[in-house]
Write an enzyme that holds these catalytic residues in place. Structure first.
Site, PDB file in Angstrom:
ATOM      1  CD  GLU A  60     -21.049 -40.865  -9.365  1.00 24.90           C
ATOM      2  OE1 GLU A  60     -19.902 -40.434  -9.120  1.00 24.90           O
ATOM      3  OE2 GLU A  60     -21.790 -41.363  -8.497  1.00 24.90           O
ATOM      4  CG  HIS A 130     -10.101 -44.755  -9.532  1.00 25.11           C
ATOM      5  ND1 HIS A 130     -10.173 -45.429  -8.338  1.00 25.11           N
ATOM      6  CD2 HIS A 130     -10.712 -43.561  -9.328  1.00 25.11           C
ATOM      7  CE1 HIS A 130     -10.789 -44.677  -7.442  1.00 25.11           C
ATOM      8  NE2 HIS A 130     -11.127 -43.534  -8.015  1.00 25.11           N
TER       9      HIS A 130
END
Length: 325
Positions: A60, A130
């Site tokens: 990321e 998540h």
């Protein structure tokens, strides 16, 4: 108008933007032929080629740094962070580079063509890695815009506006609504202005404010309240930074009460900033303390997800308590 879910609306917005802007590229983990983990970019590599829609390594920080570089050279860069929970390795690149590029160069350079798309939020039994809602982390960073849609029509118009905005934008997508939220969406190209809240329903007794997936929750809570004679004004904030103080203050001046609902934890959540500003703007109009109905101050719990969520019933009880204060 066409009937579609939120994923379809996002995909259509990306396709329209890429067709109109040959400098636009999309990249991220698995966004190419696979179409992303939720299929939001499905078919775009086939439509526009591997040079304009492509996979990145699983980093990321690297995705954000690469995005900054592309945008600084005048490209329209749309980067996907596969889950908002994994945006934190990219935090330094976003808040110290993306947000400050224009400022530190004295407006000689910018990364205004940069948009980060990322799915956020719970309600899908995703557990603590998540399910998080990290929008508030970015609202204290001048130079960034933060946008969250509530349905397919809003998602398409707000995403097109975000991609074309001359500032870097983080576009949080409520993943539990990807397929669950279905509605009429205008055909073709259109934008919804950033920085403007929307009064979804007029009311007179209390202002109920939310954004993203929580809009559906507060609407159900307000339906319950209406049956008990409480008139609720419902507002979708839509853009979290910069947020529309004027629209919220005007509503609270009328109703005298404000309830703010968000899925992120209570402490440090953006509801606190809203509450502080509105009590300053509307102090003499307030009939009760500003109420916050938010997630718990815990890691997002898989087993206790139902207890964590600021749901319809919690919101309904808070509406009644606020009005009865």
């Amino acid at each position: 108008m066409a009937q579609m879910n939120m994923l379809h609306a996002i995909n259509e917005a990306l396709s329209i933007a890429m067709t109109a802007d040959e400098r636009m590229v999309i990249f991220g983990e698995d966004v190419g032929h696979f179409g992303g983990v939720f299929r939001a970019t499905s078919g775009l590599q086939e439509q526009f080629g591997r040079d304009r829609c492509f996979n990145t390594p699983l980093t990321e920080q690297g995705i954000a740094g690469f995005a900054n570089g592309l945008a600084s050279y005048g490209m329209t860069a749309v980067a996907e962070i596969q889950f908002a929970d994994y945006i934190f390795p990219a935090f330094d690149q976003i808040v110290n580079e993306s947000a400050k590029f224009r400022y530190r160069s004295g407006n000689q350079f910018d990364v205004g063509g940069l948009t980060f798309r990322t799915p956020y939020g719970g309600g899908i039994a995703g557990g603590h890695y998540h399910s998080q809602s990290p929008e508030a982390y970015f609202t204290q960073t001048p130079g960034l815009k933060v946008v969250i849609p509530r349905n397919p029509e809003q998602a398409k118009g707000l995403l097109l506006a975000s991609i074309r905005d001359p500032n870097p934008v983080i576009f949080f997508e409520p993943k539990r609504l990807y397929r669950a939220s279905v509605g009429e969406v205008p055909a073709g190209d259109y934008v919804i202005e950033l920085g403007k809240a929307q009064v979804v329903k007029q009311g007179s007794d209390i202002t109920v404010l939310a954004w993203g997936a929580q809009m559906e929750i507060v609407e159900k809570a307000c339906e319950r309240a209406e049956k008990e004679g409480i008139s609720c004004e419902i507002i979708d904030l839509r853009t979290i930074a910069p947020w529309d103080v004027e629209t919220i203050a005007k509503s609270v001046t009328k109703t005298g009460r404000l309830l703010i609902n968000h899925e992120a934890p209570l402490t440090g959540g953006f509801a606190g900033e809203i509450a502080a500003t509105i009590q300053q703007e509307c102090f003499l109009s307030l009939e009760s303390p500003i109420c916050r109905v938010c997630g718990l101050d815990t890691p997002y719990p898989l087993v206790h997800e139902k207890e964590y969520m600021p749901d319809e019933l919690k919101t309904f009880e808070a509406i009644k308590a606020t009005v009865a204060y």
